[in-house]
Design a protein around this motif. Structure first.
Motif, PDB file in Angstrom:
ATOM      1  N   SER A 168     115.190 -77.647 -58.147  1.00 48.24           N
ATOM      2  CA  SER A 168     114.043 -77.230 -57.344  1.00 48.24           C
ATOM      3  C   SER A 168     114.523 -77.032 -55.915  1.00 48.24           C
ATOM      4  O   SER A 168     115.117 -77.931 -55.322  1.00 48.24           O
ATOM      5  CB  SER A 168     112.947 -78.296 -57.392  1.00 48.24           C
ATOM      6  OG  SER A 168     111.880 -77.931 -56.545  1.00 48.24           O
ATOM      7  N   THR A 172     109.362 -69.488 -50.745  1.00 49.62           N
ATOM      8  CA  THR A 172     108.787 -69.873 -52.031  1.00 49.62           C
ATOM      9  C   THR A 172     109.601 -71.007 -52.633  1.00 49.62           C
ATOM     10  O   THR A 172     110.771 -71.158 -52.321  1.00 49.62           O
ATOM     11  CB  THR A 172     108.723 -68.675 -53.002  1.00 49.62           C
ATOM     12  OG1 THR A 172     108.020 -69.051 -54.168  1.00 49.62           O
ATOM     13  CG2 THR A 172     110.107 -68.199 -53.391  1.00 49.62           C
ATOM     14  N   LYS A 173     108.974 -71.769 -53.478  1.00 46.05           N
ATOM     15  CA  LYS A 173     109.672 -72.818 -54.217  1.00 46.05           C
ATOM     16  C   LYS A 173     110.252 -72.170 -55.473  1.00 46.05           C
ATOM     17  O   LYS A 173     109.567 -71.414 -56.157  1.00 46.05           O
ATOM     18  CB  LYS A 173     108.724 -73.947 -54.595  1.00 46.05           C
ATOM     19  CG  LYS A 173     109.436 -75.074 -55.322  1.00 46.05           C
ATOM     20  CD  LYS A 173     108.490 -76.215 -55.538  1.00 46.05           C
ATOM     21  CE  LYS A 173     108.761 -77.433 -54.862  1.00 46.05           C
ATOM     22  NZ  LYS A 173     109.444 -77.956 -53.908  1.00 46.05           N
ATOM     23  N   HIS A 174     111.507 -72.422 -55.724  1.00 46.81           N
ATOM     24  CA  HIS A 174     112.201 -71.864 -56.885  1.00 46.81           C
ATOM     25  C   HIS A 174     112.608 -73.021 -57.789  1.00 46.81           C
ATOM     26  O   HIS A 174     113.356 -73.895 -57.371  1.00 46.81           O
ATOM     27  CB  HIS A 174     113.430 -71.081 -56.439  1.00 46.81           C
ATOM     28  CG  HIS A 174     114.161 -70.415 -57.544  1.00 46.81           C
ATOM     29  ND1 HIS A 174     113.763 -69.206 -58.054  1.00 46.81           N
ATOM     30  CD2 HIS A 174     115.249 -70.782 -58.243  1.00 46.81           C
ATOM     31  CE1 HIS A 174     114.591 -68.863 -59.031  1.00 46.81           C
ATOM     32  NE2 HIS A 174     115.502 -69.800 -59.165  1.00 46.81           N
ATOM     33  N   THR A 182     113.561 -64.896 -66.561  1.00 41.32           N
ATOM     34  CA  THR A 182     112.220 -65.382 -66.271  1.00 41.32           C
ATOM     35  C   THR A 182     111.424 -65.642 -67.542  1.00 41.32           C
ATOM     36  O   THR A 182     111.419 -64.809 -68.444  1.00 41.32           O
ATOM     37  CB  THR A 182     111.480 -64.322 -65.427  1.00 41.32           C
ATOM     38  OG1 THR A 182     112.268 -64.024 -64.280  1.00 41.32           O
ATOM     39  CG2 THR A 182     110.121 -64.808 -64.988  1.00 41.32           C
ATOM     40  N   ARG A 215     110.604 -70.793 -62.755  1.00 45.19           N
ATOM     41  CA  ARG A 215     110.762 -69.371 -62.454  1.00 45.19           C
ATOM     42  C   ARG A 215     111.961 -68.747 -63.168  1.00 45.19           C
ATOM     43  O   ARG A 215     111.983 -67.552 -63.398  1.00 45.19           O
ATOM     44  CB  ARG A 215     110.896 -69.165 -60.956  1.00 45.19           C
ATOM     45  CG  ARG A 215     109.687 -69.700 -60.221  1.00 45.19           C
ATOM     46  CD  ARG A 215     109.512 -69.016 -58.917  1.00 45.19           C
ATOM     47  NE  ARG A 215     108.334 -69.546 -58.264  1.00 45.19           N
ATOM     48  CZ  ARG A 215     107.300 -68.812 -57.935  1.00 45.19           C
ATOM     49  NH1 ARG A 215     107.288 -67.540 -58.200  1.00 45.19           N
ATOM     50  NH2 ARG A 215     106.284 -69.355 -57.318  1.00 45.19           N
ATOM     51  N   GLN A 216     112.974 -69.561 -63.491  1.00 37.91           N
ATOM     52  CA  GLN A 216     114.173 -69.040 -64.136  1.00 37.91           C
ATOM     53  C   GLN A 216     114.723 -70.070 -65.110  1.00 37.91           C
ATOM     54  O   GLN A 216     114.621 -71.274 -64.875  1.00 37.91           O
ATOM     55  CB  GLN A 216     115.264 -68.725 -63.106  1.00 37.91           C
ATOM     56  CG  GLN A 216     114.941 -67.590 -62.166  1.00 37.91           C
ATOM     57  CD  GLN A 216     114.994 -66.246 -62.852  1.00 37.91           C
ATOM     58  OE1 GLN A 216     116.024 -65.852 -63.361  1.00 37.91           O
ATOM     59  NE2 GLN A 216     113.894 -65.544 -62.872  1.00 37.91           N
ATOM     60  N   ALA A 275     114.347 -73.904 -61.428  1.00 38.64           N
ATOM     61  CA  ALA A 275     115.173 -73.335 -62.497  1.00 38.64           C
ATOM     62  C   ALA A 275     115.635 -74.444 -63.427  1.00 38.64           C
ATOM     63  O   ALA A 275     115.825 -75.581 -63.013  1.00 38.64           O
ATOM     64  CB  ALA A 275     116.392 -72.622 -61.912  1.00 38.64           C
TER      65      ALA A 275
END
Length: 108
Positions: free
Chosen positions: A80, A94-96, A46, A18-19, A98
């Motif tokens: 994560s 939500t799961k993030h 993103t 996501r990032q 990066a």
């Protein structure tokens, strides 16, 4: 500057990233951060559909946000975590995922 451990290999393509962030240090050891809405943050952003890969995202975002062109970098970490927040009066989770890259060399 701190001691860093490099991650061997590539980021698994199955991860929904996501990032993408760059850890940028100046020649005198200070960390370069962006200031957004009165808060300091890592430069990055993103992934977009037109980016070839995560490094392409990193290069584009750092040029846009802090005006630097990356010359050399290393994969530093993949993070994560689950994030919870209130959106329209509902709890959202939500799961993030990066990716952090250490920027070893750049030009302004």
């Amino acid at each position: 500057m701190g001691v860093f451990t490099w991650v061997d290999g590539n980021v698994p393509s199955s991860l929904e990233v996501r990032q993408v962030y760059g850890l940028i240090f100046t020649s005198d050891g200070r960390m370069l951060l962006k200031l957004e809405d009165g808060k300091y943050a890592f430069a990055g952003g993103t992934p977009e559909s037109f980016d070839k890969d995560m490094v392409d995202t990193l290069k584009r975002e750092l040029l846009e946000e802090v005006g630097i062109e990356i010359l050399d970098y290393n994969l530093f970490d993949v993070i994560s975590t689950n994030i919870k927040w209130i959106y329209k009066d509902e709890l959202v989770e939500t799961k993030h995922i990066a990716i952090l890259y250490l920027i070893k060399d750049y030009i302004k």
